[in-house]
Design a protein around this motif. Structure first.
Motif, PDB file in Angstrom:
ATOM      1  N   GLY A  20       0.462  -1.114  -0.183  1.00  0.00           N
ATOM      2  CA  GLY A  20       0.235  -0.359  -0.080  1.00  0.00           C
ATOM      3  C   GLY A  20       1.167   1.710   0.072  1.00  0.00           C
ATOM      4  N   VAL A  21       0.634   2.023  -0.657  1.00  0.00           N
ATOM      5  CA  VAL A  21       1.293   3.410  -1.068  1.00  0.00           C
ATOM      6  C   VAL A  21       0.610   4.514  -0.537  1.00  0.00           C
ATOM      7  CG1 VAL A  21       3.102   4.767  -2.461  1.00  0.00           C
ATOM      8  CG2 VAL A  21       2.379   2.101  -2.868  1.00  0.00           C
ATOM      9  N   VAL A  22       0.969   5.248   0.322  1.00  0.00           N
ATOM     10  CA  VAL A  22       0.705   6.401   1.491  1.00  0.00           C
ATOM     11  C   VAL A  22       1.548   7.771   0.278  1.00  0.00           C
ATOM     12  CG1 VAL A  22       0.376   7.921   3.055  1.00  0.00           C
ATOM     13  CG2 VAL A  22      -0.093   5.102   3.667  1.00  0.00           C
ATOM     14  N   VAL A  23       0.719   8.057  -0.844  1.00  0.00           N
ATOM     15  CA  VAL A  23       1.047   9.193  -1.359  1.00  0.00           C
ATOM     16  C   VAL A  23       0.962  10.262  -0.797  1.00  0.00           C
ATOM     17  CG1 VAL A  23       1.509   9.557  -3.861  1.00  0.00           C
ATOM     18  CG2 VAL A  23       1.176   7.614  -3.781  1.00  0.00           C
ATOM     19  N   VAL A  29      -3.233  13.145   1.911  1.00  0.00           N
ATOM     20  CA  VAL A  29      -3.173  11.501   0.794  1.00  0.00           C
ATOM     21  C   VAL A  29      -3.765  11.445   0.120  1.00  0.00           C
ATOM     22  CG1 VAL A  29      -1.592  10.748   2.959  1.00  0.00           C
ATOM     23  CG2 VAL A  29      -4.383  10.145   2.721  1.00  0.00           C
ATOM     24  N   LEU A  30      -3.387  10.818  -1.240  1.00  0.00           N
ATOM     25  CA  LEU A  30      -4.185  10.090  -2.068  1.00  0.00           C
ATOM     26  C   LEU A  30      -5.012   8.585  -1.763  1.00  0.00           C
ATOM     27  CD1 LEU A  30      -4.514  10.851  -4.713  1.00  0.00           C
ATOM     28  CD2 LEU A  30      -3.091   8.886  -5.941  1.00  0.00           C
ATOM     29  N   MET A  31      -6.317   8.585  -2.186  1.00  0.00           N
ATOM     30  CA  MET A  31      -7.413   7.131  -1.190  1.00  0.00           C
ATOM     31  C   MET A  31      -8.045   7.377  -3.062  1.00  0.00           C
ATOM     32  SD  MET A  31      -7.803   7.811   2.426  1.00  0.00           S
ATOM     33  CE  MET A  31      -8.214   6.772   2.824  1.00  0.00           C
ATOM     34  N   GLY A  32      -8.764   6.250  -2.825  1.00  0.00           N
ATOM     35  CA  GLY A  32      -9.711   5.810  -3.273  1.00  0.00           C
ATOM     36  C   GLY A  32     -10.334   4.814  -3.330  1.00  0.00           C
ATOM     37  N   ARG A  33     -11.501   4.542  -4.023  1.00  0.00           N
ATOM     38  CA  ARG A  33     -13.047   3.584  -3.119  1.00  0.00           C
ATOM     39  C   ARG A  33     -12.535   2.368  -3.880  1.00  0.00           C
ATOM     40  NH1 ARG A  33     -17.770   4.072  -0.153  1.00  0.00           N
ATOM     41  NH2 ARG A  33     -17.948   6.092  -1.036  1.00  0.00           N
ATOM     42  N   ARG A  34     -12.749   1.087  -3.230  1.00  0.00           N
ATOM     43  CA  ARG A  34     -11.968  -0.137  -3.675  1.00  0.00           C
ATOM     44  C   ARG A  34     -13.870  -1.000  -4.928  1.00  0.00           C
ATOM     45  NH1 ARG A  34      -7.659  -2.873  -1.881  1.00  0.00           N
ATOM     46  NH2 ARG A  34      -8.297  -4.414  -2.083  1.00  0.00           N
ATOM     47  N   ASP A 119     -12.859   3.247  -7.493  1.00  0.00           N
ATOM     48  CA  ASP A 119     -14.152   4.919  -7.999  1.00  0.00           C
ATOM     49  C   ASP A 119     -12.927   6.325  -8.518  1.00  0.00           C
ATOM     50  OD1 ASP A 119     -16.665   2.752  -8.114  1.00  0.00           O
ATOM     51  OD2 ASP A 119     -16.894   3.743  -6.343  1.00  0.00           O
ATOM     52  N   GLY A 120     -12.336   5.879  -8.305  1.00  0.00           N
ATOM     53  CA  GLY A 120     -11.708   7.102  -8.561  1.00  0.00           C
ATOM     54  C   GLY A 120     -10.912   7.910  -7.108  1.00  0.00           C
ATOM     55  N   TRP A 121     -10.064   8.670  -7.650  1.00  0.00           N
ATOM     56  CA  TRP A 121      -9.028   8.853  -7.125  1.00  0.00           C
ATOM     57  C   TRP A 121      -9.003  10.401  -6.261  1.00  0.00           C
ATOM     58  CZ3 TRP A 121      -6.172   5.253  -4.793  1.00  0.00           C
ATOM     59  CH2 TRP A 121      -5.966   3.873  -5.892  1.00  0.00           C
ATOM     60  N   ALA A 122      -8.806  11.334  -4.710  1.00  0.00           N
ATOM     61  CA  ALA A 122      -8.658  11.973  -4.259  1.00  0.00           C
ATOM     62  C   ALA A 122      -7.821  12.358  -3.217  1.00  0.00           C
ATOM     63  CB  ALA A 122     -10.653  12.779  -3.519  1.00  0.00           C
ATOM     64  N   TRP A 123      -7.724  13.492  -2.790  1.00  0.00           N
ATOM     65  CA  TRP A 123      -6.879  13.597  -1.597  1.00  0.00           C
ATOM     66  C   TRP A 123      -7.163  14.129  -0.991  1.00  0.00           C
ATOM     67  CZ3 TRP A 123      -1.313  13.405  -2.832  1.00  0.00           C
ATOM     68  CH2 TRP A 123      -1.378  13.066  -3.918  1.00  0.00           C
ATOM     69  N   TYR A 124      -7.332  13.249   0.340  1.00  0.00           N
ATOM     70  CA  TYR A 124      -7.734  13.697   2.265  1.00  0.00           C
ATOM     71  C   TYR A 124      -6.455  13.842   3.080  1.00  0.00           C
ATOM     72  CZ  TYR A 124     -11.652  11.079  -0.439  1.00  0.00           C
ATOM     73  OH  TYR A 124     -12.445  10.238  -1.542  1.00  0.00           O
ATOM     74  N   SER A 125      -7.769  14.794   3.819  1.00  0.00           N
ATOM     75  CA  SER A 125      -6.317  14.742   5.113  1.00  0.00           C
ATOM     76  C   SER A 125      -6.207  13.837   6.221  1.00  0.00           C
ATOM     77  CB  SER A 125      -7.193  16.193   5.833  1.00  0.00           C
ATOM     78  OG  SER A 125      -6.733  16.019   6.831  1.00  0.00           O
ATOM     79  N   TRP A 126      -5.132  13.177   6.200  1.00  0.00           N
ATOM     80  CA  TRP A 126      -4.901  11.822   7.270  1.00  0.00           C
ATOM     81  C   TRP A 126      -6.102  12.075   8.611  1.00  0.00           C
ATOM     82  CZ3 TRP A 126      -2.660   7.676   6.457  1.00  0.00           C
ATOM     83  CH2 TRP A 126      -2.634   6.914   7.799  1.00  0.00           C
ATOM     84  N   ASN A 127      -5.896  13.346   9.323  1.00  0.00           N
ATOM     85  CA  ASN A 127      -7.282  13.516   9.800  1.00  0.00           C
ATOM     86  C   ASN A 127      -8.773  13.835   9.753  1.00  0.00           C
ATOM     87  OD1 ASN A 127      -4.509  14.038  11.876  1.00  0.00           O
ATOM     88  ND2 ASN A 127      -4.560  15.535  11.350  1.00  0.00           N
TER      89      ASN A 127
END
Length: 149
Positions: A20-23, A29-34, A119-127
């Motif tokens: 898993g890559v925490v970009v 951090v970059l995250m997407g819905r599986r 479903d796609g990628w977006a940037w989210y605050s770790w908090n």
């Protein structure tokens, strides 16, 4: 075999290794819905299976490129989790290696190159991460881990 021997017909008798890559970009951090069979509808960082002979860093760069089109650098090992998905349609056991990286070019935009898996990628605050989280990532977050420290 030890006391936890395999059951006949069990779908995933051998553990698999995921990366898993925490970009990170700024404080996000970059995250997407599986959309995959394991962890469907949960949020996760880019990543995938470690291939034979591949280093964790090589796997991280390959998976991020395949899934998002992004080039990463400053790739470093963070930690690992050990997760048994016994309640999934196809039970599985994963050791997940977490890697941190930054964008090689901060102007790059993430693309959804595997829409059948995400479903796609977006940037989210770790908090303020979206919910529900993919179980290995949830384990990492609940342990108090912070990729920015």
């Amino acid at each position: 075999m030890g006391s936890r021997s395999r059951r006949v017909g069990e779908a995933a008798a051998e553990p698999k290794v995921g990366v898993g890559v925490v970009v990170v970009k700024g404080e996000t951090v970059l995250m997407g819905r599986r959309r995959s069979s394991i962890g469907a509808s949960t949020f996760a960082v880019p990543g995938g299976h470690l291939e034979f002979g591949e280093s964790f860093e090589e796997c991280a760069a390959r998976e991020v490129k395949e899934e998002t089109g992004l080039d990463i650098e400053k790739i470093e090992f963070l930690t690992a989790t050990n997760t048994v998905f016994s309640d999934e349609p196809r039970p599985a056991h994963y050791v997940t290696i977490f890697i941190r990286a930054v964008l090689a070019n901060p102007q790059q935009e993430a693309q959804n190159l595997e829409p059948e898996k995400c479903d796609g990628w977006a940037w989210y605050s770790w908090n303020d991460l979206p919910k529900p989280l993919f179980r290995p990532l949830e384990t990492l977050v609940e342990s108090g881990f912070n990729p920015f420290k």
